[in-house]
Design a protein around this motif. Structure first.
Motif, short mmCIF file in Angstrom:
data_model
loop_
_atom_site.label_atom_id
_atom_site.label_comp_id
_atom_site.label_asym_id
_atom_site.label_seq_id
_atom_site.Cartn_x
_atom_site.Cartn_y
_atom_site.Cartn_z
N THR A 138 -1.81 -2.20 -3.89
CA THR A 138 -2.51 -0.94 -4.10
C THR A 138 -1.63 -0.01 -4.93
N THR A 139 -2.22 0.59 -5.97
CA THR A 139 -1.52 1.56 -6.80
C THR A 139 -2.39 2.81 -6.86
N LEU A 140 -1.78 3.97 -6.63
CA LEU A 140 -2.48 5.24 -6.78
C LEU A 140 -1.80 6.02 -7.89
N LEU A 141 -2.60 6.64 -8.73
CA LEU A 141 -2.09 7.47 -9.81
C LEU A 141 -2.69 8.86 -9.62
N LEU A 142 -1.86 9.80 -9.17
CA LEU A 142 -2.29 11.17 -8.92
C LEU A 142 -1.94 12.03 -10.13
N LEU A 167 -6.07 1.82 -7.64
CA LEU A 167 -6.20 0.50 -8.26
C LEU A 167 -5.82 -0.57 -7.25
N THR A 168 -6.59 -1.64 -7.21
CA THR A 168 -6.30 -2.75 -6.31
C THR A 168 -5.90 -3.97 -7.13
N ASP A 169 -4.75 -4.52 -6.81
CA ASP A 169 -4.23 -5.73 -7.47
C ASP A 169 -4.14 -5.61 -8.99
N ALA A 170 -3.85 -4.42 -9.49
CA ALA A 170 -3.66 -4.24 -10.94
C ALA A 170 -2.26 -4.71 -11.31
N ILE A 186 2.18 5.89 -7.29
CA ILE A 186 2.44 5.45 -5.93
C ILE A 186 2.05 3.98 -5.81
N THR A 187 2.98 3.15 -5.37
CA THR A 187 2.67 1.74 -5.15
C THR A 187 2.82 1.43 -3.67
N ILE A 188 1.89 0.63 -3.15
CA ILE A 188 1.89 0.25 -1.73
C ILE A 188 1.69 -1.26 -1.67
N ASP A 189 2.58 -1.94 -0.96
CA ASP A 189 2.52 -3.39 -0.88
C ASP A 189 3.16 -3.84 0.42
N LYS A 190 3.10 -5.16 0.68
CA LYS A 190 3.81 -5.70 1.82
C LYS A 190 5.31 -5.50 1.60
N PRO A 191 6.09 -5.28 2.66
CA PRO A 191 7.53 -5.07 2.47
C PRO A 191 8.21 -6.33 1.94
N ALA A 192 9.27 -6.13 1.15
CA ALA A 192 10.04 -7.26 0.65
C ALA A 192 10.71 -7.95 1.83
N VAL A 193 10.77 -9.27 1.78
CA VAL A 193 11.35 -10.02 2.92
C VAL A 193 12.84 -10.12 2.75
#
Length: 193
Positions: A138-142, A167-170, A186-193
């Protein structure tokens, strides 16, 4: 691409009752303050005082309007936040309080549930078209100030101050400012392992 117009943002009281929040986006949709996976909001801070505690949540704070505030985060040196300061990440469940520099401020809060998601926030001041690689779930551009045209894949939208594109999966986004603009990526994703 989903466009969230400033005029449609949801207004609600702070969790601790000390002010008002404008909720830009939350996931899952209609999640409460206790069960969201991620949340993006703006808050008006008019008096000195403590932040609401959000157990198990990581937060990033940015100043949008006003002279700024001094943040006291337990276990850290005090930090002066202004509109020019880089977004500041910190745990939302650590005792935090703020002292205003000179009058009220408006801040941007990005929060994700620790262990489930991770986020990053960048402040972008641009005066010419640019393409940014994103690659997050997920990416948000404010759009904070100015006006921009945003293109991701085959989709294009125009944003003015306060509007947000989700944006989803851009993989990449092209931003074309009308003149100069300030945005928060703003980017939101699963945390890096």
């Amino acid at each position: 691409m989903k466009i969230l117009r400033a005029s449609n943002h949801k207004r609600m009281p702070w969790k601790n009752g000390g002010g008002e929040t404008v909720e830009i986006a939350v996931f899952p949709e209609r999640a409460s303050l206790g069960d969201f996976d991620w949340r993006v909001s703006m808050a008006t801070v008019a008096t000195d005082g403590p932040f609401s505690s959000f157990p198990g949540i990581d937060r990033t704070l940015s100043i949008l309007e006003g002279k700024g505030m001094r943040l006291m985060i337990e276990g850290r040196e005090p930090v002066l936040m202004t509109g020019e300061t880089a977004p500041l990440p910190f745990p939302a469940d650590v005792a935090t309080s703020a002292t205003l520099v000179d009058g009220p401020i408006v801040d941007l809060n990005v929060m994700t549930r620790r262990g489930k998601l991770a986020h990053s926030v960048q402040r972008l001041a641009i005066d010419h078209p640019e393409t940014t690689e994103v690659g997050a779930a997920t990416t948000l551009l404010l759009c904070h100030s100015g006006a921009v045209r945003v293109t991701a894949g085959e989709t294009t939208a125009d944003l003015v101050a306060g509007d947000t594109a989700v944006l989803t999966d851009a993989t990449a986004v092209t931003i074309e400012p009308a003149a100069s603009a300030v945005l928060f990526l703003i980017t939101i994703d699963k945390p890096a392992v």
